[in-house]
Motif scaffolding. Sequence first.
Motif, PDB file in Angstrom:
ATOM      1  N   TRP A 102       0.784  -1.069  -0.072  1.00 28.78           N
ATOM      2  CA  TRP A 102       0.016   0.108  -0.058  1.00 28.78           C
ATOM      3  C   TRP A 102       0.850   1.297   0.109  1.00 28.78           C
ATOM      4  CZ3 TRP A 102      -5.145   0.663  -0.230  1.00 28.78           C
ATOM      5  CH2 TRP A 102      -6.070  -0.464  -0.347  1.00 28.78           C
ATOM      6  N   VAL A 103       1.861   1.225   0.877  1.00 32.59           N
ATOM      7  CA  VAL A 103       2.726   2.547   0.968  1.00 32.59           C
ATOM      8  C   VAL A 103       3.425   2.570  -0.439  1.00 32.59           C
ATOM      9  CG1 VAL A 103       4.663   3.690   2.256  1.00 32.59           C
ATOM     10  CG2 VAL A 103       2.663   2.492   3.557  1.00 32.59           C
ATOM     11  N   GLN A 104       4.156   1.560  -0.550  1.00 37.94           N
ATOM     12  CA  GLN A 104       5.056   1.757  -1.796  1.00 37.94           C
ATOM     13  C   GLN A 104       4.453   2.025  -3.130  1.00 37.94           C
ATOM     14  OE1 GLN A 104       8.826   0.952  -2.076  1.00 37.94           O
ATOM     15  NE2 GLN A 104       9.081   0.864  -4.329  1.00 37.94           N
ATOM     16  N   TYR A 105       3.281   1.421  -3.683  1.00 39.87           N
ATOM     17  CA  TYR A 105       2.466   2.011  -4.529  1.00 39.87           C
ATOM     18  C   TYR A 105       1.579   2.908  -4.460  1.00 39.87           C
ATOM     19  CZ  TYR A 105       5.319  -2.151  -6.220  1.00 39.87           C
ATOM     20  OH  TYR A 105       6.348  -2.788  -6.386  1.00 39.87           O
ATOM     21  N   GLY A 106       1.609   3.485  -3.297  1.00 35.94           N
ATOM     22  CA  GLY A 106       0.735   4.556  -3.099  1.00 35.94           C
ATOM     23  C   GLY A 106       1.372   6.137  -2.760  1.00 35.94           C
ATOM     24  N   VAL A 107       1.588   6.330  -1.592  1.00 41.89           N
ATOM     25  CA  VAL A 107       2.614   7.620  -1.402  1.00 41.89           C
ATOM     26  C   VAL A 107       4.097   7.620  -1.781  1.00 41.89           C
ATOM     27  CG1 VAL A 107       1.121   8.291   0.568  1.00 41.89           C
ATOM     28  CG2 VAL A 107       2.876   6.876   1.079  1.00 41.89           C
ATOM     29  N   PHE A 108       4.541   6.295  -1.698  1.00 44.07           N
ATOM     30  CA  PHE A 108       5.813   6.539  -2.466  1.00 44.07           C
ATOM     31  C   PHE A 108       5.896   6.618  -3.956  1.00 44.07           C
ATOM     32  CE2 PHE A 108       8.671   4.213  -5.214  1.00 44.07           C
ATOM     33  CZ  PHE A 108       9.933   4.021  -4.628  1.00 44.07           C
ATOM     34  N   THR A 109       4.953   6.104  -4.824  1.00 43.62           N
ATOM     35  CA  THR A 109       5.042   6.273  -6.098  1.00 43.62           C
ATOM     36  C   THR A 109       4.599   7.485  -6.507  1.00 43.62           C
ATOM     37  OG1 THR A 109       4.642   3.909  -6.384  1.00 43.62           O
ATOM     38  CG2 THR A 109       4.168   5.416  -8.323  1.00 43.62           C
ATOM     39  N   ALA A 110       3.736   8.329  -5.848  1.00 44.02           N
ATOM     40  CA  ALA A 110       3.208   9.709  -6.145  1.00 44.02           C
ATOM     41  C   ALA A 110       4.179  10.758  -5.726  1.00 44.02           C
ATOM     42  CB  ALA A 110       1.867   9.897  -5.143  1.00 44.02           C
ATOM     43  N   ARG A 111       5.112  10.372  -4.839  1.00 43.36           N
ATOM     44  CA  ARG A 111       6.110  11.256  -4.294  1.00 43.36           C
ATOM     45  C   ARG A 111       7.196  11.293  -5.496  1.00 43.36           C
ATOM     46  NH1 ARG A 111      11.179   9.441  -2.113  1.00 43.36           N
ATOM     47  NH2 ARG A 111      12.533  10.964  -1.193  1.00 43.36           N
ATOM     48  N   ALA A 112       7.674   9.884  -6.177  1.00 45.29           N
ATOM     49  CA  ALA A 112       8.485   9.830  -7.031  1.00 45.29           C
ATOM     50  C   ALA A 112       8.085  10.474  -8.265  1.00 45.29           C
ATOM     51  CB  ALA A 112       8.765   8.438  -7.413  1.00 45.29           C
ATOM     52  N   ILE A 113       6.890  10.355  -8.634  1.00 43.62           N
ATOM     53  CA  ILE A 113       6.486  11.043  -9.873  1.00 43.62           C
ATOM     54  C   ILE A 113       6.383  12.639  -9.550  1.00 43.62           C
ATOM     55  CG2 ILE A 113       4.273  11.218 -11.560  1.00 43.62           C
ATOM     56  CD1 ILE A 113       3.694   8.287 -10.788  1.00 43.62           C
ATOM     57  N   VAL A 114       5.981  13.052  -8.640  1.00 44.39           N
ATOM     58  CA  VAL A 114       5.618  14.547  -8.544  1.00 44.39           C
ATOM     59  C   VAL A 114       7.197  15.053  -8.129  1.00 44.39           C
ATOM     60  CG1 VAL A 114       4.711  16.309  -7.015  1.00 44.39           C
ATOM     61  CG2 VAL A 114       3.196  14.398  -7.413  1.00 44.39           C
ATOM     62  N   SER A 115       7.972  14.676  -7.446  1.00 47.93           N
ATOM     63  CA  SER A 115       8.937  15.216  -6.877  1.00 47.93           C
ATOM     64  C   SER A 115      10.353  14.813  -7.786  1.00 47.93           C
ATOM     65  CB  SER A 115       9.374  15.090  -5.607  1.00 47.93           C
ATOM     66  OG  SER A 115       8.415  15.848  -4.879  1.00 47.93           O
ATOM     67  N   PHE A 116      10.131  13.737  -8.367  1.00 48.28           N
ATOM     68  CA  PHE A 116      11.567  13.273  -9.094  1.00 48.28           C
ATOM     69  C   PHE A 116      11.383  12.843 -10.551  1.00 48.28           C
ATOM     70  CE2 PHE A 116      12.168  12.342  -4.628  1.00 48.28           C
ATOM     71  CZ  PHE A 116      13.115  12.494  -4.448  1.00 48.28           C
ATOM     72  N   GLY A 117       9.915  12.977 -11.127  1.00 47.55           N
ATOM     73  CA  GLY A 117       9.607  12.818 -12.427  1.00 47.55           C
ATOM     74  C   GLY A 117       9.823  11.297 -12.992  1.00 47.55           C
ATOM     75  N   ILE A 118       9.784  10.278 -11.996  1.00 51.63           N
ATOM     76  CA  ILE A 118      10.120   8.955 -12.509  1.00 51.63           C
ATOM     77  C   ILE A 118       9.085   8.171 -11.370  1.00 51.63           C
ATOM     78  CG2 ILE A 118      12.325   8.837 -13.138  1.00 51.63           C
ATOM     79  CD1 ILE A 118      13.233   7.878 -10.351  1.00 51.63           C
TER      80      ILE A 118
END
Length: 213
Positions: A102-118
């Motif tokens: 849940w955490v990895q494919y939720g808030v983790f992935t959103a952070r990666a996309i929004v803040s790192f572009g991947i």
Amino acid sequence: MKLYTYEESGNSYKVRLLMSFLNIDCEKIDVDLMQAVQHQPEFLAVNPRGEVPVLVDDNLTLRDSAAILVYLANKHGCEPWWSEEAGEQAAIMEWMAFAASWVQYGVFTARAIVSFGISGNGIPHEFNEDIAPSTIRGKRSLEILDEHLTSREWLACGRPTIGDIAVFPYVALAPMGNFSLDSYQAIVGWLERVKSLPGFFPIAGLDDADYRK
Ligand SMILES: N[C@@H](CCC(=O)N[C@@H](CS)C(=O)NCC(=O)O)C(=O)O
């Protein structure tokens, strides 16, 4: 003992946090995720998944933060961070599995996309992931966590464990993925309790969610 790590990787930070709580010394090898070093043949020989953290201890190579946390906590006194009792082990594992799903494919992935572009999930960077499922999963996981923490101080066993360490980083960094934690006051209180543990140190973005935007 060698740890392949990256400064802004929350999964690496989980391991570095436990090492700090337990006063474990270890050689750190920086893998620059922004330069895609993790997808180069040299690193793929260490971890074919193209991800950090990786821990090498003599003949043992561990390529997953949860496995590393269990290994180190077991090796260094077991309790309080882990347990010798089956029911407690399972209760801790429930939250480590929550962190990896849940955490990895939720808030983790959103952070990666929004803040790192991947996506940050180990796939080559030219493949873009849609943020919508991460946003829905992220919101739901914050609701689940907040509800759980409304009646308890720690995730399992009534004490800080590696379950708390596994869930902490990406929930604390959720604002980097455009989640507000304001309506999750049980989570906010728990984050503060984790931050006040002896040996705690921050990761970039903890107090400035916009530093990458
Ligand atoms: N299940 C793994 C996931 C590790 C992971 O997501 N690592 C990220 C950094 S936090 C990574 O190395 N991503 C590389 C990439 O996406 O290119 C663990 O818990 O260790």
